[in-house]
Write a protein that holds these residues in place. Structure first.
Motif, mmCIF file in Angstrom:
data_model
loop_
_atom_site.group_PDB
_atom_site.id
_atom_site.type_symbol
_atom_site.label_atom_id
_atom_site.label_comp_id
_atom_site.label_asym_id
_atom_site.label_seq_id
_atom_site.Cartn_x
_atom_site.Cartn_y
_atom_site.Cartn_z
ATOM 1 N N MET A 68 0.808 -1.217 0.000
ATOM 2 C CA MET A 68 0.000 0.000 0.000
ATOM 3 C C MET A 68 0.847 1.276 0.000
ATOM 4 S SD MET A 68 -3.036 -1.160 -0.173
ATOM 5 C CE MET A 68 -4.200 0.049 0.394
ATOM 6 N N VAL A 69 2.162 1.139 -0.101
ATOM 7 C CA VAL A 69 3.041 2.311 -0.103
ATOM 8 C C VAL A 69 2.951 3.001 -1.457
ATOM 9 C CG1 VAL A 69 5.429 3.113 0.042
ATOM 10 C CG2 VAL A 69 4.610 1.345 1.600
ATOM 11 N N ILE A 70 2.618 4.280 -1.436
ATOM 12 C CA ILE A 70 2.535 5.081 -2.650
ATOM 13 C C ILE A 70 3.904 5.654 -3.001
ATOM 14 C CG2 ILE A 70 1.527 7.159 -3.690
ATOM 15 C CD1 ILE A 70 -0.933 6.592 -1.826
ATOM 16 N N ALA A 71 4.602 6.150 -2.014
ATOM 17 C CA ALA A 71 5.934 6.717 -2.204
ATOM 18 C C ALA A 71 6.732 6.508 -0.934
ATOM 19 C CB ALA A 71 5.847 8.211 -2.532
ATOM 20 N N PRO A 72 8.015 6.161 -1.065
ATOM 21 C CA PRO A 72 8.819 5.949 0.132
ATOM 22 C C PRO A 72 9.167 7.271 0.804
ATOM 23 C CG PRO A 72 10.181 5.776 -1.814
ATOM 24 C CD PRO A 72 8.765 5.949 -2.290
#
Length: 182
Positions: free
Chosen positions: A172-176
């Motif tokens: 579910m990570v969109i951007a680190p």
């Protein structure tokens, strides 16, 4: 329900060898539907038990697309920015490069094209059985065979989302988070 099923399977397996073999195969993950008949089940018992198929972790296409829009155009950053503290000219200046990059990303990943080849205000023929996904009447339609284009719509002509190889905890990570040394 599971307790009743377990008891039923237990008693039938206890007194019927064929049922016991089918239960054992089912518990080992062997696909019983591929067997041609119940008579062929005992032969399958002699085969090595099937290893469970491990599915690769996946990421939602929505998250992959949003991640690409964030990476290329910082769209999520712009949307979540408190814009009340800036003037319209500052918001416009910040939005222009973001929107330009997002358009390039969408064109690259989805090859977005107009759904109809007509300008807004132009008149197009409308089939009686037109798909509601492709055409939506605004106001009264009354069975008209033509319609004036209010919005031409959009269609993706391809889908080429980036491949993802992360673990399930990162799906579910969109951007680190970005960091630098202090």
């Amino acid at each position: 329900m599971r307790l009743g099923l377990a008891l039923r399977a237990f008693w039938q397996a206890m007194f019927d060898r064929e049922v016991a073999e089918r239960v054992a195969l089912a518990l080992d993950g062997v696909d019983l539907a591929s067997s041609s008949s119940a008579k062929s089940v005992p032969a399958a018992v002699e085969q090595a038990p099937a290893k469970p198929v491990r599915q690769a972790p996946t990421q939602s296409d929505a998250i992959a697309l949003l991640g690409a829009l964030q990476r290329d155009g910082r769209l999520v950053d712009l949307i979540h920015e408190n814009l009340d503290q800036y003037g319209d000219d500052q918001v416009g200046a910040a939005a222009r490069p973001c929107l330009k990059q997002c358009r390039q990303t969408l064109d690259r990943l989805l090859a977005i094209k107009p759904l109809v080849d007509a300008e807004n205000g132009g008149v197009i023929p409308v089939e009686a059985d037109a798909s509601s996904a492709r055409l939506r009447w605004v106001g009264e339609a009354s069975g008209a065979s033509q319609g004036k284009v209010v919005h031409g719509g959009w269609v993706a002509t391809q889908v080429q989302l980036p491949a993802w190889s992360g673990g399930p905890e990162d799906a579910m990570v969109i951007a680190p988070t970005q960091v630098e040394a202090p």
